[in-house]
Design a protein around this motif. Sequence first.
Motif, PDB file in Angstrom:
ATOM      1  N   ASP A 219       1.070  -1.278   0.070  1.00 47.05           N
ATOM      2  CA  ASP A 219      -0.031   0.067  -0.163  1.00 47.05           C
ATOM      3  C   ASP A 219       0.770   1.372  -0.100  1.00 47.05           C
ATOM      4  O   ASP A 219       0.186   2.571  -0.004  1.00 47.05           O
ATOM      5  N   ALA A 220       1.995   1.134   0.106  1.00 42.67           N
ATOM      6  CA  ALA A 220       3.006   2.342   0.278  1.00 42.67           C
ATOM      7  C   ALA A 220       3.746   2.723  -1.042  1.00 42.67           C
ATOM      8  O   ALA A 220       3.640   1.985  -1.971  1.00 42.67           O
ATOM      9  N   ASP A 221       4.141   3.822  -1.130  1.00 37.54           N
ATOM     10  CA  ASP A 221       4.812   4.370  -2.401  1.00 37.54           C
ATOM     11  C   ASP A 221       6.391   3.803  -2.356  1.00 37.54           C
ATOM     12  O   ASP A 221       6.766   3.533  -3.408  1.00 37.54           O
ATOM     13  N   ASN A 222       6.973   3.793  -1.237  1.00 33.07           N
ATOM     14  CA  ASN A 222       8.310   3.210  -1.322  1.00 33.07           C
ATOM     15  C   ASN A 222       8.771   2.623   0.164  1.00 33.07           C
ATOM     16  O   ASN A 222       8.357   3.304   1.259  1.00 33.07           O
ATOM     17  N   PRO A 223       9.860   1.762   0.300  1.00 31.93           N
ATOM     18  CA  PRO A 223      10.113   1.266   1.744  1.00 31.93           C
ATOM     19  C   PRO A 223      10.665   2.412   2.360  1.00 31.93           C
ATOM     20  O   PRO A 223      10.976   2.198   3.563  1.00 31.93           O
ATOM     21  N   VAL A 224      11.325   3.397   1.872  1.00 30.70           N
ATOM     22  CA  VAL A 224      12.094   4.300   2.642  1.00 30.70           C
ATOM     23  C   VAL A 224      11.192   4.944   3.554  1.00 30.70           C
ATOM     24  O   VAL A 224      11.775   5.097   4.871  1.00 30.70           O
ATOM     25  N   ASP A 225      10.124   5.483   3.170  1.00 30.06           N
ATOM     26  CA  ASP A 225       9.223   6.110   4.043  1.00 30.06           C
ATOM     27  C   ASP A 225       8.644   5.092   5.295  1.00 30.06           C
ATOM     28  O   ASP A 225       8.565   5.596   6.321  1.00 30.06           O
ATOM     29  N   SER A 231      11.470   4.084  12.694  1.00 32.07           N
ATOM     30  CA  SER A 231      12.717   4.362  13.104  1.00 32.07           C
ATOM     31  C   SER A 231      12.576   5.752  13.953  1.00 32.07           C
ATOM     32  O   SER A 231      12.943   6.726  13.476  1.00 32.07           O
ATOM     33  N   SER A 232      12.400   5.680  15.211  1.00 31.11           N
ATOM     34  CA  SER A 232      12.480   6.704  16.184  1.00 31.11           C
ATOM     35  C   SER A 232      13.986   7.123  16.387  1.00 31.11           C
ATOM     36  O   SER A 232      14.689   6.490  16.400  1.00 31.11           O
ATOM     37  N   PRO A 233      14.201   8.648  16.459  1.00 26.00           N
ATOM     38  CA  PRO A 233      15.543   9.054  16.654  1.00 26.00           C
ATOM     39  C   PRO A 233      16.075   8.367  17.933  1.00 26.00           C
ATOM     40  O   PRO A 233      15.386   8.280  18.964  1.00 26.00           O
TER      41      PRO A 233
END
Length: 269
Positions: A219-225, A231-233
Amino acid sequence: MRRVAVIGAGNIGEALLSGLVKSGFDPEKIIATNRSPERSAELRERYGVRTTSDNHEAVQNCDVVFLCVKPAGLLDVIEEVSEGFADSDDTPVLVSMAAGVTLAAMDEAVASAGAPIARVMPNTPMLVGKGVLAVAYGRFVEDEQREAVEELLAAAGEVVVVQESQMDAVTAVSGSGPAYFFLVTEAMVDAAVSLGLPRDLAQRLATTTAAGAGAMLDDADNPVDLRAKVSSPAGTTARAIRELEESGLRGAFYRAMEACARRSAELGE
């Protein structure tokens, strides 16, 4: 309705049969071949398709012939089934589901000149209707035949049309790709056991997480997002990702997929 032959109804062939029947294709319009009488009887009972052990008989009066055999035997099967097309005005589309074997090699094996042929790289998720089927066409395939092939393949998953020059790379991504995810999941299970979890619980957590992540990717545009959102700071996920990167995970995938593409090219020589 078109008539379809599936030559070599093993795992991939059966996945295609299953998808076609589930999508509403008339099983009486499908004929499948297998060397084992027991296997043929099983396919008849399970899907209601016609079966035979004679490949030449199977392709008669068919519009599309799916060749679901091993690469080493593909050209012999093409030569065998195409012998009956030499004097026919209605040559079916021959669709190879075997890795590595080129359109040029298949074209040479066809007994009659100008036969329409296509090459498909499937993957195993087509067994559950979630496959990726990349198809490259030979020069004699007409637009109507392309539409027919893609409509039939869509019964087993998502169809993408590619150039044949891209097929080795496609093999490295989607053809062999499921095994990479299986290996990562296996490694996660073993790591969870080393952290003290029971193996059955570790496997349940890892496999369910993999399935959920796959659904999100769909469902996503890309895996990076997606990765950034989890990934919390300075958090736990960021620490784990850093360790994977410093351990060379990304480089390992580059090397593995390059090796896979080279092997695919070798199979076609």
